[in-house]
Design a protein around this motif. Structure first.
Motif, PDB file in Angstrom:
ATOM      1  N   ASP A   4     -10.862   9.742 -20.100  1.00  0.00           N
ATOM      2  CA  ASP A   4     -12.102  10.491 -19.944  1.00  0.00           C
ATOM      3  C   ASP A   4     -12.921   9.833 -18.844  1.00  0.00           C
ATOM      4  O   ASP A   4     -13.250   8.640 -18.916  1.00  0.00           O
ATOM      5  CB  ASP A   4     -12.899  10.495 -21.255  1.00  0.00           C
ATOM      6  CG  ASP A   4     -12.184  11.267 -22.347  1.00  0.00           C
ATOM      7  OD1 ASP A   4     -11.580  12.304 -22.019  1.00  0.00           O
ATOM      8  OD2 ASP A   4     -12.208  10.815 -23.510  1.00  0.00           O
ATOM      9  N   LYS A   5     -13.243  10.604 -17.832  1.00  0.00           N
ATOM     10  CA  LYS A   5     -13.980  10.050 -16.707  1.00  0.00           C
ATOM     11  C   LYS A   5     -14.827  11.148 -16.073  1.00  0.00           C
ATOM     12  O   LYS A   5     -14.316  12.213 -15.697  1.00  0.00           O
ATOM     13  CB  LYS A   5     -13.018   9.474 -15.663  1.00  0.00           C
ATOM     14  CG  LYS A   5     -13.680   8.988 -14.385  1.00  0.00           C
ATOM     15  CD  LYS A   5     -14.642   7.838 -14.657  1.00  0.00           C
ATOM     16  CE  LYS A   5     -15.344   7.400 -13.377  1.00  0.00           C
ATOM     17  NZ  LYS A   5     -16.427   6.430 -13.662  1.00  0.00           N
ATOM     18  N   GLU A   6     -16.117  10.897 -15.945  1.00  0.00           N
ATOM     19  CA  GLU A   6     -17.005  11.852 -15.292  1.00  0.00           C
ATOM     20  C   GLU A   6     -16.888  11.683 -13.783  1.00  0.00           C
ATOM     21  O   GLU A   6     -16.947  10.563 -13.267  1.00  0.00           O
ATOM     22  CB  GLU A   6     -18.447  11.628 -15.734  1.00  0.00           C
ATOM     23  CG  GLU A   6     -19.419  12.690 -15.215  1.00  0.00           C
ATOM     24  CD  GLU A   6     -20.826  12.467 -15.718  1.00  0.00           C
ATOM     25  OE1 GLU A   6     -21.695  13.316 -15.412  1.00  0.00           O
ATOM     26  OE2 GLU A   6     -21.073  11.450 -16.406  1.00  0.00           O
ATOM     27  N   VAL A   7     -16.709  12.797 -13.062  1.00  0.00           N
ATOM     28  CA  VAL A   7     -16.565  12.741 -11.610  1.00  0.00           C
ATOM     29  C   VAL A   7     -17.585  13.672 -10.961  1.00  0.00           C
ATOM     30  O   VAL A   7     -18.157  14.549 -11.619  1.00  0.00           O
ATOM     31  CB  VAL A   7     -15.135  13.137 -11.164  1.00  0.00           C
ATOM     32  CG1 VAL A   7     -14.108  12.191 -11.765  1.00  0.00           C
ATOM     33  CG2 VAL A   7     -14.836  14.585 -11.520  1.00  0.00           C
ATOM     34  N   ASN A   8     -17.774  13.489  -9.660  1.00  0.00           N
ATOM     35  CA  ASN A   8     -18.659  14.390  -8.932  1.00  0.00           C
ATOM     36  C   ASN A   8     -17.988  15.751  -8.786  1.00  0.00           C
ATOM     37  O   ASN A   8     -16.822  15.829  -8.387  1.00  0.00           O
ATOM     38  CB  ASN A   8     -18.971  13.809  -7.549  1.00  0.00           C
ATOM     39  CG  ASN A   8     -19.950  12.648  -7.628  1.00  0.00           C
ATOM     40  OD1 ASN A   8     -20.976  12.729  -8.297  1.00  0.00           O
ATOM     41  ND2 ASN A   8     -19.625  11.548  -6.958  1.00  0.00           N
ATOM     42  N   PRO A   9     -18.693  16.833  -9.123  1.00  0.00           N
ATOM     43  CA  PRO A   9     -18.094  18.183  -9.131  1.00  0.00           C
ATOM     44  C   PRO A   9     -17.411  18.574  -7.816  1.00  0.00           C
ATOM     45  O   PRO A   9     -16.387  19.266  -7.837  1.00  0.00           O
ATOM     46  CB  PRO A   9     -19.292  19.095  -9.424  1.00  0.00           C
ATOM     47  CG  PRO A   9     -20.248  18.228 -10.176  1.00  0.00           C
ATOM     48  CD  PRO A   9     -20.099  16.855  -9.594  1.00  0.00           C
ATOM     49  N   GLU A  12     -13.700  17.584  -7.892  1.00  0.00           N
ATOM     50  CA  GLU A  12     -12.829  17.917  -9.017  1.00  0.00           C
ATOM     51  C   GLU A  12     -11.513  18.553  -8.561  1.00  0.00           C
ATOM     52  O   GLU A  12     -10.432  18.167  -9.000  1.00  0.00           O
ATOM     53  CB  GLU A  12     -13.553  18.844  -9.987  1.00  0.00           C
ATOM     54  CG  GLU A  12     -14.608  18.138 -10.830  1.00  0.00           C
ATOM     55  CD  GLU A  12     -15.275  19.082 -11.819  1.00  0.00           C
ATOM     56  OE1 GLU A  12     -14.887  20.278 -11.847  1.00  0.00           O
ATOM     57  OE2 GLU A  12     -16.179  18.647 -12.546  1.00  0.00           O
ATOM     58  N   HIS A  36     -13.135   8.631  -5.072  1.00  0.00           N
ATOM     59  CA  HIS A  36     -12.351   9.712  -5.661  1.00  0.00           C
ATOM     60  C   HIS A  36     -10.917   9.730  -5.149  1.00  0.00           C
ATOM     61  O   HIS A  36     -10.007  10.195  -5.853  1.00  0.00           O
ATOM     62  CB  HIS A  36     -13.046  11.053  -5.425  1.00  0.00           C
ATOM     63  CG  HIS A  36     -14.278  11.226  -6.279  1.00  0.00           C
ATOM     64  ND1 HIS A  36     -15.509  10.786  -5.891  1.00  0.00           N
ATOM     65  CD2 HIS A  36     -14.430  11.765  -7.519  1.00  0.00           C
ATOM     66  CE1 HIS A  36     -16.391  11.049  -6.850  1.00  0.00           C
ATOM     67  NE2 HIS A  36     -15.768  11.653  -7.838  1.00  0.00           N
TER      68      HIS A  36
END
Length: 429
Positions: A4-9, A12, A36
């Motif tokens: 689980d990792k939040e990334v910049n949209p 994606e 990224h």
């Protein structure tokens, strides 16, 4: 393994897209493109057994840049217990046998040890020589797995190979993509290449103070602002001829129609292998102090007899050509062939004086029929020394068209307003 990792949209689609051979990422400072790319690489190597190569021009810069970044991502994903980083030699090993190795193009002999590499990440690709990039293209191969190249860079000058290869090369008349279209659409997929543009606005994790700091560049360093804040290619440095402009050929011919013949000039710079034979036809509007460039000849790897045949109209029209006096044998040859050619006067400091002369023209107007002159002069900037100071007689490229103009204007002086007395109308005459 679930991660689980939040990334910049904005990244994606890029992270999970492996449909293309080449991924070209260009952007401003703090846009998170390198982060990224690193994340994309780690996720792929966890999923499939592959060998990846990370490259920079200078090997010594890798430890504190890409290697350190990958270490940070591995720790951020809480995977340090299964993905092992090693510093001697620099290497990252994955539990499934995948591996990341690191090389510098300043040690090309070490590239011979590359086997079965299927992913190549070239960080700051604009720093590489074009020959180095082509060398990597030839070495990456695998009997069954597809090959992927990921290139990342902050934008530089439009004369850099990373621009001419992926966007347009005016000298070779090659057009692939208008970079302005990329800035507008942000992601473009074309010719097996995935283009991606990003700025600090795409990094939702940046502090507001960092973006404000980038915005301040607009006031005191517009070139760096274009690169760092907007992430765009352009002209880096101080332009030599800011008054240079391009005009439709028919309009140029119309504008020079009434100029007396004594103000028509022809200049020639000699070249052969790396340099070019450049011949420029010019007309001077002496009243307005405008210089018009309306015709060019620009070729290399041409022997004198072939060039003489190409420009035989000068012989037929008995047009005077003022050429580089450093080539007296070549000038003698052309004269023996019936051309009217003389050498320009050259002496100590002549490069600087000739450049200053051309800069005194209020406008330099070039026909759009002269693509090589346009390519050289519109982006011509001064070279700088180690302290960043301008070197007034050295430039970012060897401009053969500029040299031809120097020679062609030999003997003509552009009035310099600094040399005139400032009459107020009331003072002594």
């Amino acid at each position: 393994m679930q991660i689980d990792k939040e990334v910049n949209p904005h990244f994606e689609d890029f992270i999970f897209n492996w449909e293309y051979k080449t991924y070209f990422l260009v952007g401003g400072y703090g846009s998170s493109k390198s982060y990224h790319i690193g994340l994309k690489l780690i996720l792929k190597l966890l999923q499939e057994k592959r060998k990846a190569l990370v490259v920079r021009e200078v090997f010594e810069t890798i430890r504190d840049s890409t290697f350190s970044l990958l270490e940070e991502i591995i720790e951020d994903l809480d995977l340090a217990h299964v993905i092992k980083t090693r510093v001697s030699p620099l290497r990252i090993d994955f539990p499934n046998g995948s591996q990341i190795i690191f090389k510098g193009m300043d040690k090309p002999a070490k590239l011979k040890s590359i086997n079965n590499v299927t992913i190549v990440w070239i960080e700051e690709c604009s720093e590489l020589k074009y020959e180095g990039y082509k060398e990597l293209l030839g070495r990456a191969r695998h009997p069954s797995l597809p090959i992927h190249f990921i290139l990342s860079t902050n934008p530089v000058g439009e004369d850099n190979w990373s621009y001419t290869h992926f966007f347009k090369d005016e000298l070779k008349e090659i057009f692939i993509l208008d970079d302005k279209e990329l800035y507008k659409k942000r992601i473009i997929k074309l010719n097996n290449t995935y283009y991606h543009h990003s700025t600090a606005d795409d990094n939702l994790f940046l502090p507001k103070s960092y973006i404000e700091q980038l915005d301040e560049l607009k006031t005191y360093d517009p070139d760096l602002y274009r690169v760092a804040r907007r992430g765009r290619f352009g002209i880096n440095g101080t332009r030599v001829l800011p008054q240079f402009e391009v005009m439709q050929h028919d309009l140029v011919i119309n504008n020079i129609g009434d100029i007396p013949k004594r103000y028509y000039r022809n200049g020639m710079d000699f070249g052969f292998v790396e340099s070019y034979n450049a011949v420029i036809r010019m007309a001077i509007d002496d009243k307005k102090k405008y210089l018009y460039i309306y015709w060019e000849y620009y070729k290399n790897k041409m022997t004198d007899d072939k060039t003489a045949e190409d420009i035989k109209e000068f012989r037929e029209n008995k047009e005077l050509i003022i050429a580089d006096s450093a080539e007296p044998k070549t000038i003698t040859y052309y004269n023996q062939e019936g051309f009217k050619m003389i050498g320009a006067k050259k002496g100590p400091g002549s490069r600087l004086q000739n450049t200053k002369k051309i800069k005194r023209f209020k406008k330099i107007i070039c026909s759009d029929n002269c693509p090589n002159t346009i390519r050289e002069l519109k982006n011509l900037t001064y070279a700088v020394d180690k302290q960043g100071n301008i070197i007034e007689d050295e430039f970012n490229i060897d401009s053969h068209s500029l040299s031809a103009i120097w020679y062609g204007l030999d003997g003509y002086e552009v009035s310099n307003i600094k040399d005139r007395k400032n009459y107020s109308g009331k003072g002594a005459r």
